[in-house]
Design an enzyme around this catalytic site. Structure first.
Site, PDB file in Angstrom:
ATOM      1  N   ASP A 198       8.137 -36.418 100.268  1.00  0.00           N
ATOM      2  CA  ASP A 198       8.545 -35.009 100.197  1.00  0.00           C
ATOM      3  C   ASP A 198       7.867 -34.017 101.259  1.00  0.00           C
ATOM      4  OD1 ASP A 198       9.315 -32.194  98.883  1.00  0.00           O
ATOM      5  OD2 ASP A 198       7.279 -32.128  98.400  1.00  0.00           O
ATOM      6  N   HIS A 210      13.262 -27.452 100.527  1.00  0.00           N
ATOM      7  CA  HIS A 210      14.075 -28.560  99.684  1.00  0.00           C
ATOM      8  C   HIS A 210      15.411 -28.166 100.014  1.00  0.00           C
ATOM      9  CE1 HIS A 210      10.542 -28.847  96.622  1.00  0.00           C
ATOM     10  NE2 HIS A 210      10.482 -29.193  97.845  1.00  0.00           N
ATOM     11  N   SER A 258       9.734 -29.208  92.704  1.00  0.00           N
ATOM     12  CA  SER A 258       9.474 -30.734  91.990  1.00  0.00           C
ATOM     13  C   SER A 258       9.009 -30.211  90.539  1.00  0.00           C
ATOM     14  CB  SER A 258       8.262 -31.195  92.843  1.00  0.00           C
ATOM     15  OG  SER A 258       8.582 -31.731  94.039  1.00  0.00           O
ATOM     16  N   HIS A 276       8.758 -31.659 104.218  1.00  0.00           N
ATOM     17  CA  HIS A 276       8.537 -30.137 104.679  1.00  0.00           C
ATOM     18  C   HIS A 276       8.032 -30.027 105.900  1.00  0.00           C
ATOM     19  CE1 HIS A 276       8.788 -28.401 100.829  1.00  0.00           C
ATOM     20  NE2 HIS A 276       8.209 -29.388  99.938  1.00  0.00           N
TER      21      HIS A 276
HETATM   22 ZN   LIG Z   1       8.394 -30.358  97.881  1.00  0.00          ZN
END
Ligand SMILES: [Zn+2]
Ligand SMILES: *[C@@H]1O[C@H](CO)[C@@H](O)[C@H](O)[C@H]1NC(C)=O
Ligand SMILES: *[C@@H]1O[C@H](CO)[C@@H](O)[C@H](O)[C@H]1NC(C)=O
Length: 595
Positions: free
Chosen positions: A342, A491, A143, A346
């Site tokens: 996000d 990611h 990020s 994860h």
């Molecule tokens: Zn992340």
């Protein structure tokens, strides 16, 4: 935009080319004479065609010249049709949301609402393009590099916060906007010191330096204060280590520093409500509503009296910034992030994710409504920094597995995130319960928290034996029952979607683009000079040092990471290193799952 119109509306109609036969058109394109024409006498019809074609060419050239002259007069002009050029830009980031997050959430929404298959998310109706996300150090960005591509319009290494691969700072669009007279704001659901918001108003060599980021964001860095409004979490980085709930390594009081720099400070839902939707607040304002991250929406909705939602924070910010720029020639720049899509990726937690995306969709709608009702020209552009989790709305791991299925129903019965249930379980274990009690506690969590009634004894005993991976076990139980697939706890390199309120205003982002082009758009739309900010940062920052927690003098941007080292700083993800995966597949549910 208006300046394109002469070109588009006066372009010679395509009728002239329709008259031409295909062979001739082919000849014009390739430069080779056609077979047919080379053998036939040149008729009057042929010369008429040539005449028409030349006329069309001349007409086009004339229109192009007019358009150029028109644009010139606009550029230099007090005669511009936009009287002040005042404009607002809202940039939205859906951290970790790839294209599959949309199909996951859309199907869930349809199931939940009993809606037909044609029902769309609001986001779906504003798709304009895609962004390619790689960083300078990896095909898979984090990020920090992802947000630097937006803020500085430059590629950098994973973990860099608006610092380039040569470790020089790069001026950001927010900093340049502030210098140009715009008001600025950041609204997030993670820590305000996390990578995405940090990249707009801080510069450090490693994203893990959130203590230093907190100092910079309230104005303790070469440019002074540049942010007018901040809403989010991350309070613990603003409190001295002598206080409860601090996560700072030193005893600096950053809330105190913020106040010294003019900020009003709030930290509760009650104080947030007193802002009266943005009508009653003083800028600059710092609102930190959680110690670390604001809870996932699936959990927050049960604690609505403690934490404001993303769309509520966005609405207050829009109103406040609009009010504050009412008499000004410049509008505002606001970044709004659905930060925790996000995190759900994860955690491989599909139930948490659909609620995060729906909350983002709602905030997106709030911004659209604002733009529709506000008289200042403005645009919303939204995109993701990257995809997270390698998500797929499918899970066919056996060669024999025959069905094409994905079950949103299994998500609608989940009442809490795996993260929350994990936290509850750990808290319970800390009270030293008997083993019989423990088992009934686990069974209860599965049936009430995850909404799963068909759990196996093996699933229960694994949770009892390996409480450390409970978070992933919960998420996995839901993923299996909904048939949701994941390829990573990190990611992925997938292209991500770009959205806008107005494809014409955001024409430069229609189609497939490098993520740095999103950054280019932001500075171009505001018409701000980012280069001079870069220059100022480098001049004022040269030789500038700060004292670290051990009392040493270090560069104001912190330590430089060792070359090639992959620094990530995601302390909220203790199992990110892949450790969990190895142990995870050992459990005995009779699934050979290709291992
Ligand atoms: Zn992340
Ligand atoms: C708090 O910060 C100071 C430096 O500012 C440091 O000397 C001290 O060891 C820290 N205390 C704790 C408990 O971390
Ligand atoms: C969800 O809960 C309802 C009510 O308890 C139940 O009938 C249904 O089977 C559950 N759905 C799934 C997919 O577990």
């Amino acid at each position: 935009m208006a300046r394109d119109e002469p070109l588009l509306s006066n372009r010679p109609s395509s009728e002239t080319s329709n008259d031409r036969d295909l062979a001739e058109e082919d000849a014009l394109l390739t430069g080779q004479p056609t077979q047919r024409n080379s053998n036939s006498p040149r008729t009057w019809k042929f010369w008429r065609e040539v005449g028409l074609f030349v006329w069309a060419l001349m007409a086009t050239a004339f229109v192009v010249i007019l358009a150029v002259l028109y644009q010139k007069s606009q550029d230099s002009g007090p005669s511009s049709p936009e009287p002040t050029g005042k404009r607002n830009l809202i940039f939205m980031v859906s951290d970790g949301m790839g294209p599959t997050s949309l199909s996951l959430t859309r199907s869930f929404m349809q199931f939940q609402n009993g809606a037909p298959w044609s029902e769309q998310l609001v986001l779906d109706q504003h798709l304009i393009g895609q962004s390619r996300t790689r960083s300078s150090s990896s095909l898979i960005t984090d990020s920090a590099a992802g947000a630097t591509a937006f803020s500085c319009a430059q590629k950098t290494y994973n973990s860099a916060i608006s610092v380039l691969p040569n470790h020089e700072p790069c001026g950001t669009v927010l900093e340049a906007a502030k210098k140009a007279g715009y008001m600025t704001g950041l609204v997030v659901t993670t820590r305000i010191t996390d990578a995405t918001p940090a990249c707009f108003a801080a510069h450090v060599n490693q994203r893990a330096e959130e203590d230093r980021i907190a100092e910079q964001m309230v104005g303790d860095y070469p440019l002074g204060r540049v942010v007018d409004l901040m809403f989010g979490g991350g309070r613990c980085h603003f409190l001295p280590n002598s206080t409860d709930n601090s996560c700072r390594a030193d005893n600096k009081d950053i809330v105190g520093l913020a106040k010294k720099n003019g900020f009003d400070y709030i930290s509760t839902r009650k104080e947030f409500d007193k802002l009266k939707g943005g009508a009653a607040l003083n800028l600059p304002l710092l609102g930190l509503f959680a110690e670390t991250d604001v809870p996932y929406e699936i959990d927050r909705r049960n604690d609505d009296d403690v934490y404001p939602s993303l769309h509520e924070m966005a609405e207050v910010a829009l109103q406040a910034l609009s009010e504050a720029t009412r008499g000004s020639e410049k509008g505002f720049f606001l970044m709004v992030e659905g930060s925790r899509i996000d995190h759900a990726g994860h955690h491989n937690d599909p139930a948490a994710q659909v609620h995060e995306v729906l909350a983002y969709d709602k905030a997106f709608t709030s911004v659209l409504d604002f733009l529709e009702n506000d008289e200042t020209e403005g645009v919303l552009v939204g995109t993701s920094d990257h995809e997270t989790g390698g998500l797929s709305t499918a899970r066919q791991l056996h060669a024999t597995y025959p069905d094409y299925v994905w079950y949103p129903g299994a998500l609608s019965n989940v009442s809490h995130s795996a993260e929350h249930l994990d936290y509850e379980y750990k808290k319970y274990l800390a009270s030293n319960p008997s083993s019989a009690d423990k088992e009934s506690f686990v069974r209860d969590i599965i049936s009430s928290g995850l909404g799963i009634k068909d759990f196996s004894d093996d699933e229960v005993s694994k949770l009892l034996k390996e409480p450390n991976t409970a978070l992933y076990q919960y998420a996995d139980m839901v993923s299996r029952r909904s048939q949701t697939g994941w390829s990573s706890h990190g990611h992925s390199a997938a292209d991500v979607n770009i959205y806008s309120s107005d494809p014409k205003a955001a024409l430069a982002l229609v189609g497939n683009h490098e993520n740095t082009e999103v950054g280019d758009f932001l500075r171009d739309y505001l018409g701000v000079d980012v280069e001079s900010v870069t220059k100022e940062l480098r001049e004022k920052g040269t030789g500038l040092t700060v004292t670290d927690a051990e009392g040493n003098q270090v560069s104001w941007m912190g330590e430089v990471p060792e070359d090639g080292q992959r620094l990530d700083g995601q302390d909220h993800l203790p199992n990110y290193e892949g450790d969990f995966r190895k142990r995870h597949w050992n459990h005995g549910r009779g699934c050979d799952c290709g291992m």
